[in-house]
Design a protein around this motif. Structure first.
Motif, PDB file in Angstrom:
ATOM      1  N   SER B  63       0.846  -1.507   0.126  1.00 16.32           N
ATOM      2  CA  SER B  63       0.331  -0.222   0.318  1.00 16.32           C
ATOM      3  C   SER B  63       1.111   1.163   0.187  1.00 16.32           C
ATOM      4  O   SER B  63       0.527   2.004  -0.955  1.00 16.32           O
ATOM      5  CB  SER B  63      -0.885  -0.227   1.038  1.00 16.32           C
ATOM      6  OG  SER B  63      -1.134  -1.164   1.285  1.00 16.32           O
ATOM      7  N   ASN B 117      -5.185  -0.713   6.757  1.00 18.99           N
ATOM      8  CA  ASN B 117      -4.602  -2.485   6.074  1.00 18.99           C
ATOM      9  C   ASN B 117      -5.722  -3.171   7.130  1.00 18.99           C
ATOM     10  O   ASN B 117      -6.653  -3.822   6.539  1.00 18.99           O
ATOM     11  CB  ASN B 117      -3.682  -3.153   6.257  1.00 18.99           C
ATOM     12  CG  ASN B 117      -2.763  -2.277   5.106  1.00 18.99           C
ATOM     13  OD1 ASN B 117      -1.346  -1.572   5.178  1.00 18.99           O
ATOM     14  ND2 ASN B 117      -3.094  -2.387   3.847  1.00 18.99           N
ATOM     15  N   PRO B 139      -7.441   1.505   2.555  1.00 18.85           N
ATOM     16  CA  PRO B 139      -6.637   0.544   1.393  1.00 18.85           C
ATOM     17  C   PRO B 139      -7.030  -1.072   1.145  1.00 18.85           C
ATOM     18  O   PRO B 139      -7.809  -1.953   0.191  1.00 18.85           O
ATOM     19  CB  PRO B 139      -5.736   0.930   0.370  1.00 18.85           C
ATOM     20  CG  PRO B 139      -5.036   0.962   2.547  1.00 18.85           C
ATOM     21  CD  PRO B 139      -6.256   1.972   3.293  1.00 18.85           C
ATOM     22  N   ALA B 325      -4.651   2.009  -2.495  1.00 21.28           N
ATOM     23  CA  ALA B 325      -3.696   2.557  -1.555  1.00 21.28           C
ATOM     24  C   ALA B 325      -3.312   4.231  -2.803  1.00 21.28           C
ATOM     25  O   ALA B 325      -3.592   5.246  -2.214  1.00 21.28           O
ATOM     26  CB  ALA B 325      -2.128   2.347  -1.029  1.00 21.28           C
TER      27      ALA B 325
END
Lengths: 567, 403, 357
Positions: B63, B117, B139, B325
């Motif tokens: 990411s 995450n 993301p 991301a």
């Protein structure tokens, strides 16, 4: 004779130190520490953390060499430092030359074009390598030169450099605590660059610290002597004054530290609470427990289930649920201790480790998920509230955690010297002898586990309310390991040691959060270095100090004398 | 009450910050939750809170690469101000998310944060970012609870990945209607992501009339999957769905072929295994397997460009979450460009509520992961789910579905 | 005095009752589950045999790693927490620098035996190097320190090596190339067994026998046993204690390195975190078998592998527990507790009371 061989200049030793520096510097490059932190400045635009990792080995090994050959003559020593620096840079030059043709990056992702660019100072292979060699050699020379200085110059110099390094490293955290109002902002802009210190700020810090250190060097002894010369009453007053000041400081700490650092302190506090509990089991009673997280988990889950959370069954408030959380942890402690009562040492360690894992797997399992959420955890655990006010900010929770820690400290302190504490100590020294002396092994062990579990249960309960949601993954083996490490690094069996250990092993990694993927590497290295340098811990208990002293007076068997001299 | 207090403190800070800034043109902040003022030449700071250590760190690093490339595509500049990234390790746990966000939220110059995450870290992170007036764009938080106003939703929370509810249901529909499977089994790995996804899949599949023969679980770090696969083989399901991550997923894929009774079972995973790494780790065994996920049509020009930059900058590509991301960062930068008020000397004023409103109003945003539209609770992912099949080591989209 | 003794008796009675209740509960649960599973019997005989073979293959890996724990524990009475990292370091390095390039160049397809040999040598050498280095830096200076201190440096070394290799080779998952020679299965006694599993089991048994001979028959093995009995006396007998300890570490790490190669052949993926869980399991196996005993470690590893493979479906499924394989570690640890309740020194361990562990 021996003195002479030790101080005489020895080229073999110099080469060995040079190779050591080379291996360290090369490793730090290959694992990415140098490249990743090339942009993280300590002094804005001049020195970055990457530079420190790149040249630290040359400087450090030069210093060690000069210290080891303190009697070898200045010329030789400086030359030795130069050679060490030179040797440390050679593998890096080789790296620069072979990285592209051999496509080393396919094996090691951190040997990137950006790293090579940094190693050659952006000057191309030939000139860049030359600069690299020269800089490393000069730094080796400087490292070797520092011990040659007279101590009244050397000490302030080292302190000054260390202060610049630390403040530059922690610049981000310091700025956060500093605030943004009026004068603060103005000073901040003056002292700090975008990342790290500004050149002006660095010089300022350096000068101030050097000045203070020089002043203390010349006057410190006098002040100490004056204090020692005071009449005992005044000395006692002074000590009480100091303690009072400390308490005041503790009470008003959140105001100085502000939100983020208070959050860090809160986390440290939860670990202190657990550390105090484990200290009773491991430090006092000598029973190695690697599954301590089980009690933490029980405390947290009991809190979550008794309050009006997603899976809550009782709808109690934090304060009503807290005693039940502690009680649940104590009960679990009593249940778990029964099968292990007859086990010793490392058998105990692996079985307790197993208990920790069993609890974690059970709370995670699909089997119990309908009641405690399984992998999805439990959400919506209410905050701690006092008189209708919800304590959400770290600054408020601080006082809850502080109260918990003080209570645990008080209980531990009273127990340590009480009859029970002495029984525990006897148990730790020798179970069979303790039993022969009429100590009830079962009762003392049960009590140690129960009290230890109680602190962890309390910590877990606060943890659950603080987070507002809990997930099984928070209760893994790492928590048990962390708590064990902090009590041993602090000094086993020592109450202040627990606090110091927690600050070092929980607080420090928190402050170095920006080192992300390298934090665990540093944590590991820190554990090794600290334990090798101070096996007794940072703040050892009186008992442990005495034991170690007694141990060292024992005549060592022949084999050990030989092997230690070889070193 | 706590909210208004936090607000007043924030307002005060912002006022003081703006008081110190040079006053070229008078600007009055009318934003409901305060403004960020950026003096000429000062950077626009964007935070990220990802999992950067521990066994899940490849998600976070992936990411982060996406964020860095997005910033690079903006020439590290927005409205003539340099962009500065401030990163934290939020780990994959609630406490990690809380500490990381507390630190980021203490910085009043921060506008938005890309993270987290793991959904477990996202829960406290969302609350703290929201209280501080910031926006959080995740993301890879897929837990439905995060955009459920009855559970863990907070204003200012957005995500660019799919809510598990969408993906799990789409997969069930595909399996039942397109593949014609009537019996299925699932495996999860104890992560909230996989657990939720297989649960939604199983429920939808049952509602449609299918039979679930087994719902099993492995532990992270397990390697020997043969016993559990033998257990599953007893029910001889037509279809086996294991929406987990690469290490365990690759083991199941490889070992399923060795088990008697699973020869005719179709294997499938989800976006946690959408990666060239998975193909490498699972070898030939993954041929013909199905993977659900966002529709990353590989002819997408933004993605081609992205892969090129990624390869040059980081050497190789990793899993799927760099794309989200990247899109999240792009969305945030676009929102900043949209709402910022610029004085003549270059000072920027950015209203925090304005940023939120701009993000909630995102319509037809062209990203790598498709056409992004945010709903009122911050679910921004392109609702289109693609089911891909691995053919010769390539992810080939076979079927797309829009709920 | 009278009263304390009475109290003690009372306490011990309660304790014994509690322990008996615990044992009975576990045994009843196990029996109930087993009977229920067998009555319901969803599995065919072949499947039961498959479970056994899977467990044996996994167990022999545990056994090889457990040897390192047991050897080090024997001489130093210390849990070498970093042992799982020695296992990871060797095969990770060999995969990145040897296995992948050899595979890419086609050498592995042409000369699979030679390729495997080179991979094994590199893996074992790296593991040994890392182990000797760790011993020198993190353990040797602490020979005389309190017992928990080396445990902490071992934990530190474990983290350090994990993240060191993560930095060196990256955090992604690296696939170990397929070796065509070991694909597919053989039919032995009417059972279809994967070739890789046969190799793992055979290699492990050979290495275990080799190690046993080394410890019992060679001079160095004798010196090791002497050091494990009493370091001071061994030093007086002219044994270089430091050297023996170093070699013990190296031998244990060589076994771990070899286990790494077998692991890669069986599971075909390597990453920086791969040593942690097998290390933990192997430690459990070593304790189960009786820590300090070489045959004990082997037995413990095999038993643990078997229980993990057979246990969940045999004991738990019958009880109607959902996702039984999630709970396989619960079974493993419960079994450990049961064994230690009956034999506190592990299955083949010597009494530790005299040794004062």
């Amino acid at each position: 004779m021996t003195m002479e061989t030790e101080t005489r200049f020895n080229w073999g030793e110099i080469v060995r130190l040079g190779l050591l520096a080379a291996v360290i510097a090369l490793s730090l490059n290959l694992i990415g520490l140098v490249g990743t932190f090339a942009g993280r400045d300590i002094i804005g635009g001049m020195v970055s953390v990457g530079h420190v990792f790149l040249f630290g080995a040359a400087l450090g090994c030069g210093y060690i060499a000069a210290q080891r050959f303190s009697g070898g003559g200045a010329g030789n020593t400086l030359l030795g430092g130069l050679v060490i620096g030179l040797l440390s840079s050679l593998p890096l030059v080789v790296l620069v030359l072979i990285a592209e043709p051999l496509n080393l990056r396919q094996f090691m992702p951190y040997v990137s074009p950006a790293l090579l660019e940094m190693l050659t100072f952006g000057q191309g292979q030939a000139l860049g390598s030359l600069i690299l060699i020269v800089v490393a050699s000069v730094l080796g020379l400087i490292g070797a030169g520092i011990p040659l200085l007279p101590s009244r110059v050397r000490q302030p110099l080292i302190w000054g450099l260390a202060a610049v390094f630390l403040i530059g490293l922690l610049a981000e955290v310091i700025i956060l605590a500093w605030g943004n109002q009026g004068l603060g902002l103005a000073i901040r802009r003056f002292v700090f660059a975008a990342r790290g210190l500004s050149i002006l700020g660095a010089s300022l810090v350096f000068l101030i610290v050097v000045g203070l250190s020089a002043w203390w060097n010349s006057r410190g002894e006098g002040i100490k002597a004056r204090v020692n010369a005071l009449p005992p009453e005044r000395q006692r007053n002074l000590r009480w004054g100091g303690i009072g000041l400390g308490i005041l400081l503790l009470l008003f700490l959140p105001m100085f530290l502000r939100t983020y650092l208070t959050e860090v302190i809160d986390n440290v506090g939860l670990f202190i609470l657990m550390g105090l509990g484990l200290n009773i089991v491991v430090g006092f009673a000598g029973m190695l427990n690697l599954g301590y997280v089980a009690f933490f988990a029980i405390g947290a889950y009991t809190m979550a289930l008794l309050t009006p959370s997603e899976y809550g069954v009782a709808g109690l408030s934090f304060w009503t649920a807290l005693p039940f959380s502690v009680l649940a942890a104590v009960l679990m402690g009593l249940i778990l201790v029964i099968p292990v009562l007859k086990m010793r040492g490392d058998y105990l360690a692996i079985v307790t480790l197993g208990f920790g894992e069993i609890i974690r797997i059970l709370v995670l399992s699909d089997f119990l998920a309908p009641w405690i959420g399984g992998a999805q955890g439990i959400l919506k655990i209410p905050n701690v509230s006092v008189a209708g006010m919800e304590l959400v900010k770290p600054e408020h929770l601080y006082y809850v955690i502080l109260a918990g820690c003080l209570l645990a400290l008080f209980v531990s302190w009273r127990l340590r010297d009480a009859r029970l504490g002495r029984q525990w100590r006897a148990l730790r020294e020798d179970e069979d002898v303790a039993e022969a002396m009429g100590i009830n092994l079962v009762k003392t062990k049960l009590l140690a586990f129960a009290i230890g579990a109680a602190f962890a249960g309390m910590s877990g309960a606060i943890f659950a309310s603080k987070l507002g949601s809990i997930f099984p993954h928070s209760f893994n083996l790492m928590v048990s390991i962390n708590v064990l490490c902090l009590i041993i690094v602090g000094g086993i069996g020592s109450l202040p040691g627990v606090v110091v250990g927690a600050l070092f092993l929980v607080g420090l990694p928190e402050l170095l959060r920006e080192f992300a993927e390298y934090r665990m590497l540093m944590y590991g290295a820190l554990l090794i270095v600290m334990m090798v340098a101070r096996p007794e811990g940072l703040w050892p208990s009186e008992v442990m100090k005495r034991e170690l002293r007694a141990g060292s007076e024992e005549p060592l068997p022949a084999g050990f004398v030989v092997s230690s001299a070889e070193r | 009450m706590k909210y208004s207090k936090a607000l007043s403190i924030l307002m005060l800070t912002v006022l003081l910050v703006s008081a110190c800034a040079p006053k070229a043109a008078p600007f009055e902040c009318t934003d409901a939750i305060g403004c960020v003022t950026i003096a000429p030449g000062d950077p626009v700071r964007i935070g990220y809170a990802l999992v950067l250590s521990g066994p899940n760190e490849s998600l976070g690093i992936d990411s982060r690469n996406g964020i860095e490339i997005a910033v690079g595509d903006h020439d590290t500049k927005v409205l003539e101000h340099p962009i500065e990234l401030v990163g934290e390790d939020a780990m994959c746990s609630a406490e990690g998310g809380q500490t990381a966000l507390t630190k980021l939220a203490a910085d009043p110059s921060l506008i938005g944060i890309i993270g987290t995450n793991c959904s477990s870290a996202g829960e406290p992170a969302s609350r703290i970012a929201s209280d501080a007036g910031m926006v959080l764009l995740s993301p890879s938080n897929t837990a439905p609870s995060l955009t459920n106003p009855d559970l863990a939703w907070n204003p200012g929370y957005f995500r660019i990945c799919h809510n598990d509810n969408i993906q799990g249901a789409a997969m069930a529909k595909y399996v039942y209607e397109e593949l014609g499977a009537r019996t299925a089994a699932t495996i999860h790995d104890g992560s909230p992501y996989a657990d939720q996804l297989q649960e939604v899949f199983a429920n939808t599949f049952k509602e449609m009339g299918g039979t679930i023969t087994a719902q099993e679980a492995v532990n992270v770090g397990d390697t020997d999957m043969r016993p559990i696969l033998t257990t599953i083989a007893v029910g001889s399901p037509d279809f086996l769905y294991y929406p987990i991550f690469i290490p365990e997923g690759a083991q199941i894929t490889r070992q399923a072929g060795d088990i008697a009774g699973l020869e005719n079972t179709t294997l499938a995973g989800a976006d946690g295994m959408y990666s060239p790494d998975f193909v490498e780790a699972a070898g030939d065994a993954c041929e013909g397997m199905y993977i659900s996920g966002p529709n990353l049509a590989f002819e997408n020009p933004i993605y081609d460009h992205f892969l090129e930059v990624h390869l040059e900058k980081y050497g190789k590509t990793l899993s799927v979450f760099h794309a989200q991301a990247y899109d999240g960062t792009m969305m945030l930068l676009a929102a900043i460009e949209k709402v910022a008020v610029q004085d003549e000397d270059g000072t920027l004023h950015i209203g925090r509520q304005d940023i939120r409103d701009a993000l909630y109003a995102t319509k037809d945003f062209d990203g790598i992961t498709g056409n992004l539209n945010c709903d009122q609770y911050g679910d921004c992912a392109d609702p289109e789910i693609a089911v891909n099949q691995l053919q010769n080591g390539e992810y080939v989209p076979l079927w797309t579905y829009v709920p | 005095m009278q009263t304390t003794i009475r109290q003690r008796f009372e306490n011990i009675d309660y304790l014994d009752i509690a322990l008996w209740v615990l044992r009975i509960v576990i045994i009843v649960a196990v029996l109930w589950g087993t009977v229920a599973t067998i009555l319901d019997n969803p599995y065919s005989t072949e499947q039961w045999l498959d479970f056994l073979i899977f467990g044996l293959a996994q167990g022999s890996l545990y056994a090889l790693i457990a040897l390192g724990y047991t050897l080090v524990y024997g001489v130093l009475l210390m849990i070498n927490f970093a042992h799982g990292e020695f296992f990871m370091a060797g095969i990770f390095t060999a995969t990145v620098f040897v296995a992948i390039p050899l595979d890419a160049s086609g050498f592995t397809d042409r000369h699979p035996i030679w390729a495997l040999l080179v991979i094994a040598v590199v893996a074992i050498a790296t593991s040994m190097g890392i182990a000797v280095l760790t011993e020198r830096v993190a353990y040797r200076p602490l020979r005389r320190a309190p017992r928990l201190v080396p445990l902490i440096t071992a934990i530190g070394a474990s983290f350090f090596w994990q993240y060191f290799f993560r930095g060196l080779y990256g955090s992604g998952i690296t696939a170990f190339p397929d070796v065509a020679l070991l694909k597919g299965s053989w039919t032995i006694l009417g059972l279809e067994i994967l070739k890789s599993q046969v190799v793992v089991i055979v290699a492990s048994v050979l290495m275990l026998i080799g190690l046993y001979i080394f410890v019992m028959r060679t001079r160095m093995g004798k010196a090791m046993r002497a050091v494990s009995e009493d370091k001071d006396v061994a030093a007086l007998m002219g044994i270089d204690v430091d050297r023996v300890i170093m070699i013990t570490f190296a031998v244990g790490a060589a076994m771990a390195g070899a286990a790494g190669v077998l692991y890669a052949l069986m599971y075909r993926q390597v990453h920086f975190f791969m040593g942690f869980f097998p290390g933990l399991k192997a430690f459990t196996a070593a304790v189960l078998g009786g820590i300090g005993s070489v045959p004990g470690a082997a037995l413990g590893g095999l038993l643990l592998g078997l229980f993990e493979s057979v246990g969940p479906c045999l004991f738990l499924e019958g009880l109607g527990i959902t996702s039984p394989y999630q709970l396989k570690d619960v079974i493993a640890f419960t079994m450990l507790v049961l064994v230690l309740l009956v034999r506190p020194q592990g299955i083949m361990g010597e009494r530790l009371a005299e040794k004062k562990a």
